[in-house]
Design an enzyme around this catalytic site. Structure first.
Site, mmCIF file in Angstrom:
data_model
loop_
_atom_site.group_PDB
_atom_site.id
_atom_site.type_symbol
_atom_site.label_atom_id
_atom_site.label_comp_id
_atom_site.label_asym_id
_atom_site.label_seq_id
_atom_site.Cartn_x
_atom_site.Cartn_y
_atom_site.Cartn_z
ATOM 1 N N SER A 176 0.832 -1.204 0.000
ATOM 2 C CA SER A 176 0.000 0.000 0.000
ATOM 3 C C SER A 176 0.868 1.256 0.000
ATOM 4 C CB SER A 176 -0.917 0.003 1.224
ATOM 5 O OG SER A 176 -1.763 -1.124 1.234
ATOM 6 N N TYR A 177 1.981 1.200 0.729
ATOM 7 C CA TYR A 177 2.867 2.372 0.783
ATOM 8 C C TYR A 177 3.397 2.712 -0.604
ATOM 9 C CZ TYR A 177 6.643 5.520 2.028
ATOM 10 O OH TYR A 177 7.469 6.616 2.099
ATOM 11 N N HIS A 178 3.766 1.687 -1.373
ATOM 12 C CA HIS A 178 4.362 1.925 -2.693
ATOM 13 C C HIS A 178 3.318 2.089 -3.791
ATOM 14 C CE1 HIS A 178 8.500 1.492 -1.417
ATOM 15 N NE2 HIS A 178 8.170 0.416 -0.729
ATOM 16 N N ARG A 226 6.249 9.421 2.227
ATOM 17 C CA ARG A 226 4.819 9.586 1.946
ATOM 18 C C ARG A 226 4.016 9.919 3.204
ATOM 19 N NH1 ARG A 226 1.382 5.457 -1.195
ATOM 20 N NH2 ARG A 226 0.027 7.313 -1.237
#
Length: 395
Positions: A299-301, A332
């Site tokens: 999800s972060y990427h 982020r």
């Protein structure tokens, strides 16, 4: 000027030859940052033997004059006092003379160590750097959660919970070397939860006290392993001083390296019990590895995943020096949450932390060690997990 390593060594040596020894993290109240009527080290009632021959009696004040040698360099003529009249019921160490350097706002979060060498003669040490604090706590065999009390030099802290120690013995016989850190942490959690009949509902409602109990239980288990595995080598003796020093450093380094990993493992246990989605050691920009990313690295990427639903948490047993390390670990996520077992940080450093968008998370009982003007901005572990549950829509 004395090196930090020498100072830690002197503090450990003073504890080992003392009649009584005590340590605590310097609080805002000690330094007078809270506007209290009197600055001076607050000493909890349980530590009265380091001050008096008998505990103070409510309704009476009493005091005692003593000499303290600080950092092995200078002495003060100081005073223990028990306030028992009126509404007060507390012990303090006061009178340090003009220009005393260890009770400023910048000393909040330092580790204060007091050792009774003779009836009226004491040695005291103040450690500021995280590494020095970790080295001292590792050398005397206590965790950060066991400060603010008398120091016991016993290899294994006596524990009235016989069932836990019975479970320890069942684990010890299975090993002829230290288990991996994740297994050590898991064993400690299982022992504590079995002995106290803890389930996930309890962990969801009381994550702060559960985490502290797990940390204490694991440290008892770790010291039991030390006693089993190191005793044969110690009994055989050492051929020379260098061999003894090398072996001692191995013991201390193992204690220090275990402590940080232990905290991460126990936080993972809390998050799992709360059904949170998270991932550890996600690789982010410039190959950084944050301790925790919620919900996960994928999800972060994924730049289509809302940044507002991403949460960062760093975990450091002490963070007075180390908190800046997390600032560039996940670009982020602008707000960096940081969990610590540090009991108090100076107002100046707290101001700088929040200016850099670092939000502290500490066990609920530790909030009182911080300046009152910041307490509402510091999250307990339950407040943090509840916030993640809301973001992840977990009922």
């Amino acid at each position: 000027m004395m090196s930090a390593n020498n100072l830690v060594g002197l503090a450990v040596a003073a504890v080992s030859r003392s009649r009584y020894a005590f340590c605590k993290f310097t609080s805002a109240n000690d330094a007078g940052s809270t506007g209290a009527h009197q600055a001076g080290y607050y000493i909890p009632k349980s530590a009265w033997p380091v001050m008096f021959d008998c505990p103070g009696q409510k309704g009476e004040n009493k005091d005692r004059n003593i000499t303290i040698k600080w950092q092995d360099t200078f002495e003060t003529e100081s005073r223990f006092i028990y306030y028992g009249r009126g509404t007060r019921n507390e012990y303090r160490l006061t009178r340090f003379g003009r220009g005393f350097p260890f009770l400023t706002d910048d000393n909040v979060g330092d580790l204060f160590i007091l050792c009774q060498i003779e009836p009226n003669y004491y040695e005291a040490y103040v450690l500021s750097a995280d590494d020095d604090i970790d080295s001292f706590l590792g050398a005397i065999g206590i965790s950060p959660t066991e400060t603010n009390g008398l120091i016991s030099m016993q290899q294994i802290t006596p524990n009235p919970e016989d069932l836990i120690h019975q479970l320890f013995q069942e684990i010890l016989v299975q090993y002829d070397q230290f288990p991996a850190t994740n297994m050590m942490a898991q064993y400690a959690r299982e022992c504590y939860m079995r002995a106290h009949h803890i389930n996930d509902e309890v962990l969801q409602n009381n994550p702060d006290t559960s985490l502290l109990a797990w940390i204490n239980t694991e440290y008892d288990l770790f010291k039991a392993f030390e006693n089993k595995l190191y005793s044969p080598e110690i009994s055989r003796g050492f051929g020379n001083v260098e061999a003894l020093i090398t072996y001692s450093n191995q013991i201390l380094n193992r204690r220090k390296s275990r402590a940080g990993k232990s905290l991460e493992h126990h936080l993972s246990g809390i998050f799992t019990a709360n059904h949170l989605r998270f991932e550890t050691q996600v690789i982010t920009e410039e190959h950084k590895k944050p301790d925790f990313i919620f919900p996960d690295g994928e999800s972060y990427h994924n730049f289509e995943f809302p940044a507002d639903d991403l949460i960062f948490l760093g975990a450091k047993t002490t963070c007075k020096d180390r908190w800046r390390q997390i600032l560039n670990e996940a670009d982020r996520i602008p707000v960096k949450h940081l969990f610590t077992l540090q009991q108090g940080i100076s107002k100046n450093q707290l101001t700088e932390m929040y200016r850099e968008n670092v939000c502290l998370v500490v066990p609920e009982p530790y909030k009182t060690f911080f300046d009152p003007t910041f307490r509402d901005r510091i999250l307990s572990l339950k407040q943090f997990t509840d916030s993640v549950r809301r973001i992840q829509h977990i009922s």
